[in-house]
Scaffold this active site. Structure first.
Site, short mmCIF file in Angstrom:
data_model
loop_
_atom_site.label_atom_id
_atom_site.label_comp_id
_atom_site.label_asym_id
_atom_site.label_seq_id
_atom_site.Cartn_x
_atom_site.Cartn_y
_atom_site.Cartn_z
N ARG A 159 0.82 -1.22 0.00
CA ARG A 159 0.00 0.00 0.00
C ARG A 159 0.85 1.27 0.00
NH1 ARG A 159 -3.41 -3.41 -0.85
NH2 ARG A 159 -5.59 -3.28 -0.24
N SER A 239 -11.05 -0.33 2.41
CA SER A 239 -10.34 -0.44 3.69
C SER A 239 -10.02 0.96 4.20
CB SER A 239 -9.02 -1.19 3.53
OG SER A 239 -9.24 -2.46 3.01
N GLU A 335 -5.44 3.87 6.09
CA GLU A 335 -4.96 3.61 4.73
C GLU A 335 -5.39 4.76 3.82
OE1 GLU A 335 -6.67 2.15 1.48
OE2 GLU A 335 -5.88 0.11 1.65
N1 EPU Z 1 -11.42 -10.53 9.31
C1 EPU Z 1 -12.23 -10.67 10.40
N2 EPU Z 1 -13.23 -9.78 10.59
C2 EPU Z 1 -13.46 -8.76 9.73
C3 EPU Z 1 -12.64 -8.61 8.62
C4 EPU Z 1 -11.62 -9.50 8.42
O1 EPU Z 1 -12.05 -11.60 11.21
O2 EPU Z 1 -14.40 -7.99 9.99
C5 EPU Z 1 -10.38 -11.54 9.04
C6 EPU Z 1 -10.84 -12.46 7.90
O3 EPU Z 1 -11.55 -13.56 8.38
C7 EPU Z 1 -9.53 -12.91 7.30
C8 EPU Z 1 -8.63 -11.70 7.52
O4 EPU Z 1 -9.21 -10.91 8.55
O5 EPU Z 1 -8.99 -13.99 8.00
C9 EPU Z 1 -8.40 -10.90 6.26
O6 EPU Z 1 -9.64 -10.40 5.75
P1 EPU Z 1 -9.89 -10.13 4.19
O7 EPU Z 1 -9.49 -11.32 3.41
O8 EPU Z 1 -11.27 -9.62 4.03
O9 EPU Z 1 -8.85 -9.03 3.80
P2 EPU Z 1 -8.26 -7.76 4.55
O10 EPU Z 1 -6.85 -8.05 4.92
O11 EPU Z 1 -9.17 -7.30 5.62
C10 EPU Z 1 -7.24 -6.74 2.38
C11 EPU Z 1 -7.23 -5.44 1.65
C12 EPU Z 1 -8.52 -5.25 0.87
C13 EPU Z 1 -8.67 -6.39 -0.11
C14 EPU Z 1 -8.69 -7.69 0.70
C15 EPU Z 1 -8.74 -8.89 -0.18
C16 EPU Z 1 -5.83 -3.96 3.00
C17 EPU Z 1 -5.79 -2.74 3.85
N3 EPU Z 1 -7.04 -4.34 2.57
O12 EPU Z 1 -8.26 -6.68 3.36
O13 EPU Z 1 -8.38 -4.04 0.11
O14 EPU Z 1 -9.85 -6.28 -0.87
O15 EPU Z 1 -7.46 -7.79 1.46
O16 EPU Z 1 -7.52 -9.08 -0.80
O17 EPU Z 1 -4.78 -4.53 2.72
C18 EPU Z 1 -8.84 -1.70 0.08
O18 EPU Z 1 -7.63 -1.52 0.09
O19 EPU Z 1 -9.64 -0.74 0.06
C19 EPU Z 1 -9.37 -3.06 0.14
C20 EPU Z 1 -10.66 -3.32 0.21
#
Ligand code: EPU
Length: 339
Positions: A159, A239, A335
């Site tokens: 990022r 995010s 972010e």
């Molecule tokens: N999780 C929870 N509760 C929540 C959200 C997430 O327990 O409310 C856990 C999920 O179960 C999972 C982990 O956290 O084990 C990761 O969650 P997720 O796969 O949804 O991805 P993220 O790390 O929360 C990142 C990016 C997103 C992108 C997703 C999918 C960042 C800041 N965000 O989110 O990007 O869509 O991965 O690859 O790195 C964005 O940048 O605007 C964005 C949406």
């Protein structure tokens, strides 16, 4: 140039922000006309990663909107494509997928425009744009000089990039490159990235055993639609926070209390913990106060239900940061660009 221009339709949070000066740039000549006018520029692209902290922006917002997509060169293995900054990112991805070009399929449906994609090295579902960006074309808003940044010169990281470090506003830096086009190198034959999260499970549950590029893009779109608020319907910037990068000791401490904590490797000393998980475990998921809240399907996303003020999001952000700090001893950083 417009005066007292409403940015309400140009920020996906949907806040009723007014800019003192505003100018759309459709050609490089439009950019050249700006030179010498002022150095207090804010570059606004799709508005899907920005939070104006006040309802009046006392400065000059420039809105680069150059259009066009060109195939520059092609061989048996790769295709080099140039997209100008004003193309809508998700339409550009759909175009490359329709041409069976590999590289952007996991980044389907990310809001925003092409010119902003390198700034924070957009990423999703195991892919980052840095792996396809060949070079970035910029024009300096102060001197008018053009410069091409090679992939390496962009200093891409999670990022982050050199463009993000320059800041959104020009005031802080002498140089303020505006990205007007990006060249992507895509592959004609590639490997699909299916390992992230539930892509593979989703394909299996839909009886797709031998997925194509198009299947992967469609899967990513379906998973996103389940987790993230629809742009234009509920105000958000995806995010709101970055995922937290913590020391191994901190991770072990959290893991001993919460054995199910998810994590992603960074290097030998640090590990990434999803901030969405931390916020969720701190009890914020689905929380709503007045016009703003925490999305009930993904706690990393703060939402504006309409009629609110930016300060409400900032207040909620602080409360969440303090709560995560108290519960886990972890600092979570925004972010989104806050201006
Ligand atoms: N999780 C929870 N509760 C929540 C959200 C997430 O327990 O409310 C856990 C999920 O179960 C999972 C982990 O956290 O084990 C990761 O969650 P997720 O796969 O949804 O991805 P993220 O790390 O929360 C990142 C990016 C997103 C992108 C997703 C999918 C960042 C800041 N965000 O989110 O990007 O869509 O991965 O690859 O790195 C964005 O940048 O605007 C964005 C949406």
């Amino acid at each position: 140039m417009e005066k007292n221009f409403s940015l309400r339709e140009l920020n996906t949070f949907g806040f009723d922000v007014t800019a003192r000066y505003f100018q759309e740039l459709k050609t490089l000549d439009d950019v050249k006309e700006l030179l010498g006018n002022s150095s207090r520029f804010l570059i606004l692209s799709g508005g899907s990663n920005i939070l104006f902290s006040d309802e009046f922006y006392d400065g000059f917002v420039v809105y680069p909107n150059l259009k066009g997509i060109e195939i520059l060169e092609e061989n048996d293995e790769t295709v080099m494509i140039r997209s100008y900054c004003g193309e809508v990112w998700k339409d550009f991805v759909d175009y490359t997928v329709s041409k069976n070009l590999y590289g952007l399929e996991n980044l389907a449906d990310i809001p925003g425009k092409v010119g902003a994609a390198p700034v924070q090295n957009i990423g999703a579902y195991g892919a980052e744009v840095k792996d396809t960006v060949y070079q970035v074309h910029t024009i300096d808003l102060v001197s008018g000089e053009t410069k091409v940044f090679s992939n390496e010169e962009c200093q891409f990281a999670y990022r982050n990039s050199i463009f993000k470090q320059f800041g959104v506003c020009s005031l802080k830096f002498e140089v303020r490159p505006l990205i007007y086009a990006v060249d992507f190198k895509l592959k004609k034959h590639g490997e699909l990235k299916l390992d992230y999260g539930n892509i593979r499970n989703y394909l299996i549950s839909n009886n797709i055993t031998n997925p194509t590029l198009k299947d992967v893009a469609a899967t990513v779109k379906a998973i996103r639609a389940e987790k993230l608020p629809e742009v234009g319907v509920v105000g958000s910037v995806g995010s709101f926070f970055q995922n937290a990068i913590v020391s191994m000791d901190k991770y072990q401490e959290i893991k001993s209390l919460y054995p199910d904590v998810p994590s992603y490797p960074v290097d030998d000393h640090f590990i990434k913990i999803p901030s969405g998980w931390l916020i969720d475990r701190a009890g914020w998921k689905g929380h709503r106060e007045n016009h703003v809240g925490v999305w009930d399907k993904q706690a990393l996303v703060l939402v504006h239900y309409g009629g609110g003020k930016p300060q409400e999001i900032l207040d909620l952000m602080k409360k969440i940061q303090e709560s995560v700090q108290t519960k886990f001893g972890v600092e979570i950083k925004p972010e989104v660009n806050i201006v």
